[in-house]
Design an enzyme around this catalytic site. Sequence first.
Site, PDB file in Angstrom:
ATOM      1  N   SER A 158       0.796  -1.152   0.157  1.00  0.00           N
ATOM      2  CA  SER A 158      -0.001  -0.022  -0.001  1.00  0.00           C
ATOM      3  C   SER A 158       0.899   1.325  -0.080  1.00  0.00           C
ATOM      4  CB  SER A 158      -0.869  -0.062   1.218  1.00  0.00           C
ATOM      5  OG  SER A 158      -0.185   0.113   2.408  1.00  0.00           O
ATOM      6  N   SER A 182       3.352  -4.140   2.930  1.00  0.00           N
ATOM      7  CA  SER A 182       3.165  -2.755   2.207  1.00  0.00           C
ATOM      8  C   SER A 182       4.546  -1.778   2.061  1.00  0.00           C
ATOM      9  CB  SER A 182       2.108  -1.858   2.955  1.00  0.00           C
ATOM     10  OG  SER A 182       0.849  -2.283   2.235  1.00  0.00           O
TER      11      SER A 182
HETATM   12  N1  GLN Z   1      -1.324  -6.229   0.457  1.00  0.00           N
HETATM   13  C1  GLN Z   1      -1.651  -6.438   1.864  1.00  0.00           C
HETATM   14  C2  GLN Z   1      -2.925  -6.138   2.097  1.00  0.00           C
HETATM   15  O1  GLN Z   1      -3.910  -5.730   1.139  1.00  0.00           O
HETATM   16  C3  GLN Z   1      -0.756  -5.885   2.988  1.00  0.00           C
HETATM   17  C4  GLN Z   1      -1.103  -4.392   2.991  1.00  0.00           C
HETATM   18  C5  GLN Z   1      -0.126  -3.684   3.908  1.00  0.00           C
HETATM   19  O2  GLN Z   1       0.924  -4.334   4.366  1.00  0.00           O
HETATM   20  N2  GLN Z   1      -0.641  -2.700   4.500  1.00  0.00           N
HETATM   21  O3  GLN Z   1      -3.507  -6.334   3.252  1.00  0.00           O
END
Ligand code: GLN
EC number: 6.3.5.7
Length: 491
Positions: A158, A182
């Site tokens: 993210s 993320s």
């Molecule tokens: N891509 C993962 C999710 O959508 C991790 C996201 C993150 O680490 N904030 O939950």
Amino acid sequence: MTDLTSLTLAEARKGLADKTFTSLELTDAHLSAIEAARVLNAFVMETPDQARAMAREADAKIAKGEVGPLAGIPLGIKDLFATKGVRTTACSKILGNFVPTYESTVTSQLWRDGAVMLGKLNNDEFAMGSANETSCFGPVGNPWRREGSNTTLVPGGSSGGSASAVAALLCMGATATDTGGSIRQPAAFTATVGIKPTYGRCSRWGIVAFASSLDQAGPIARTTRDAAMLLRSMAGHDPKDTTSVDIPVPDYEAAIGKSVKGMKIGIPKEYRLDGMPAEIEKLWSEGAAWLKAAGAELVEVSLPHTKYALPAYYIVAPAEASSNLARYDGVRYGLREQGKNINELYENTRAEGFGAEVRRRVMIGTYVLSAGYYDAYYLRAQKVRTLIKKDFEDCFAKGIDAILTPATPSAAFGIGEKGGADPVEMYLNDIFTVTVNMAGLPGIAVPAGKDAQGLPLGLQLIGRPFDEETLFSLGEVIEQAAGRFTPARWW
Ligand code: GLN
């Protein structure tokens, strides 16, 4: 003079100390770069006045010889971090024009050390996503493109704005957060360095919560040294976050260039997936060979519960999210949609304010926590989590210092190319990263090579709890062997 934006953070620190240039000049160079790169949509809020005021203040301090560790260094801040007096939205419509009256602990420590804020960076809505496509401000462009192609690719998520801005030389480093990958996945997609420290290393106070038992802040930068400098300022105990751990913050930069001779590096066989692109396999063996050449010993290890990590994560994370996001009710902050009664006001606000992916997570989370399903899903996922943690503990108990894996199962892909029909296709991006959050361990992603289309690929190193230093030492070996990668400018 070389373009100030292409300096590393460490080089800029020297230039400022030697008075080769001022923080105001450095800051202005970045503000111009940001203006010229609006097509990337990396920043959702630019704060030029505040940046210049902070830069002037830094210059005055430098002139008096009061040099903080990040004095005069311009940074970007993920929009998940509350910034006093500056709009903070987590890139969700539901927070509207929310302006915090307080500063997150992590960012306040960066300002304490003299850093300059350039603005707020785009991210997936509430940090839910792997492509920065769920932001209410629209997707972010990756500065990297496939050779001979004009297709705009995602920077990962993210923390897509953070990774894109650092790779495109719009800021010298950025804050990011990592709940399931993320920090590390966008770093791998943009040839930047991202470290998710051990759970409890950085305070979560003032960071918009996604899944509180998994969320950690960390930096994205262009070199391992720069990441080490940033983490030192970001980390530390905070009485306002009871999960932050009260142990001293080491000088992470001292770990850069330290010998890795005799270290035992685990290669987990369960991370060798069926159908994994040959390029990723090759990158992984190359990384292992570099570490071996530097004197490390490579050992095959087993993490038998790896295959359950992704499904378990996509139960635990939405469960916690559904609880954390209950506070966005249209009464306390942000958007309010009227209704005939209070229940209708809640329903209208939440239906209007949350995007599709966030609504999906809230529904999944509420379902797995509800009476009758709690034992079958949530409790079971928690048990799996314990087993995943134990896999790593068993490995470290055998004397393994760190584990080497690919960071992602593929290079960056095009905007809109993945997850449209089936969200699981997008979730599969996190296959190598979620285990680390489930176990609370530190993980670093370091650029290691390119695929046949010229796109960057990264390797991940996973460490023992609170042993980020080993990750920095090993990451530096990879960086020295692989070299650094900069995208050709097209924006
Ligand atoms: N891509 C993962 C999710 O959508 C991790 C996201 C993150 O680490 N904030 O939950």
